[in-house]
Scaffold this active site. Sequence first.
Site, PDB file in Angstrom:
ATOM      1  N   SER A 145      14.005  -5.190   3.837  1.00  0.00           N
ATOM      2  CA  SER A 145      12.773  -5.576   4.523  1.00  0.00           C
ATOM      3  C   SER A 145      11.646  -4.690   4.012  1.00  0.00           C
ATOM      4  O   SER A 145      11.907  -3.615   3.434  1.00  0.00           O
ATOM      5  CB  SER A 145      12.950  -5.374   6.038  1.00  0.00           C
ATOM      6  N   TYR A 158      16.204  -0.585  13.185  1.00  0.00           N
ATOM      7  CA  TYR A 158      16.003  -1.613  12.158  1.00  0.00           C
ATOM      8  C   TYR A 158      15.432  -0.987  10.888  1.00  0.00           C
ATOM      9  O   TYR A 158      15.925  -1.222   9.778  1.00  0.00           O
ATOM     10  CB  TYR A 158      15.065  -2.691  12.695  1.00  0.00           C
TER      11      TYR A 158
END
Length: 259
Positions: A145, A158
């Site tokens: 990401s 995350y």
Amino acid sequence: MARTNRLDGKVALITGAARGIGMVTAAQLSGEGADIIALDMAGSPWDELRAEVEQGGQKFLSCEGDVAEEEAWEAAMTMAREHFGRIDILFNNAGISGPSCPMWDYPIAEFDRVMRVNGRGVFLGMRFCTDLMKAGGGSIINMSSVSGIGGGRSLFAYNASKHAVIGMTKVGAVELAEFGIRVNAICPAMTETAMMLDLEIGKNAEQVAALRGHFTSMIPLARYANPSEIASVVAFLASADSSFVTGVAIPVDGGLKAQ
């Protein structure tokens, strides 16, 4: 979606394939000639993806289980050996976002849960698929990401897990090069998926508009990505078009990290 034959004869295993980016990518890769093994949680809806893959003339097999559990990967490897004898492409796509809160309030159990899926799940995929790739080479694409190449707020686990994915990608690229296995990561920005919609749950229309406005204002192209735009990059990394590309983390972010 353009139909090509650059993945003819290839076998692709995709995690988190029942929805979102995973589902769109499975359709993209099958449209380019790959047979598909789809791995996702028990009870996942497969009918739509199965129909699309098989309509294009490719084989579709589904395997259900938790990517963070060895048993799920053992079952997927058994399926791959029995039906194809190999795996050429692994897309480690499955992941979760976890709660949004400051680090000092972050629940320890939630930290462990996110790291388990996003980190351990990717490790197990790379570890188990390597044996079936060694003889003929292959391509591993790991889902990171933009959060994996920068800092940020609130999504502590995350962010940490996506940094870990890039680390595993780089080590894997070095260690597996002798077998002709390439390992790369992709780093999407905000994409029109259920994960982004989760951030909007419980907010009214005005709050949702403000949230989207905040995110899109950071992106030079001023919009979220479409899942098909992520799938196209995965297809490139899966194909011989990227035959000299390994060990990189590619932003697919509308220019977010160019600033």
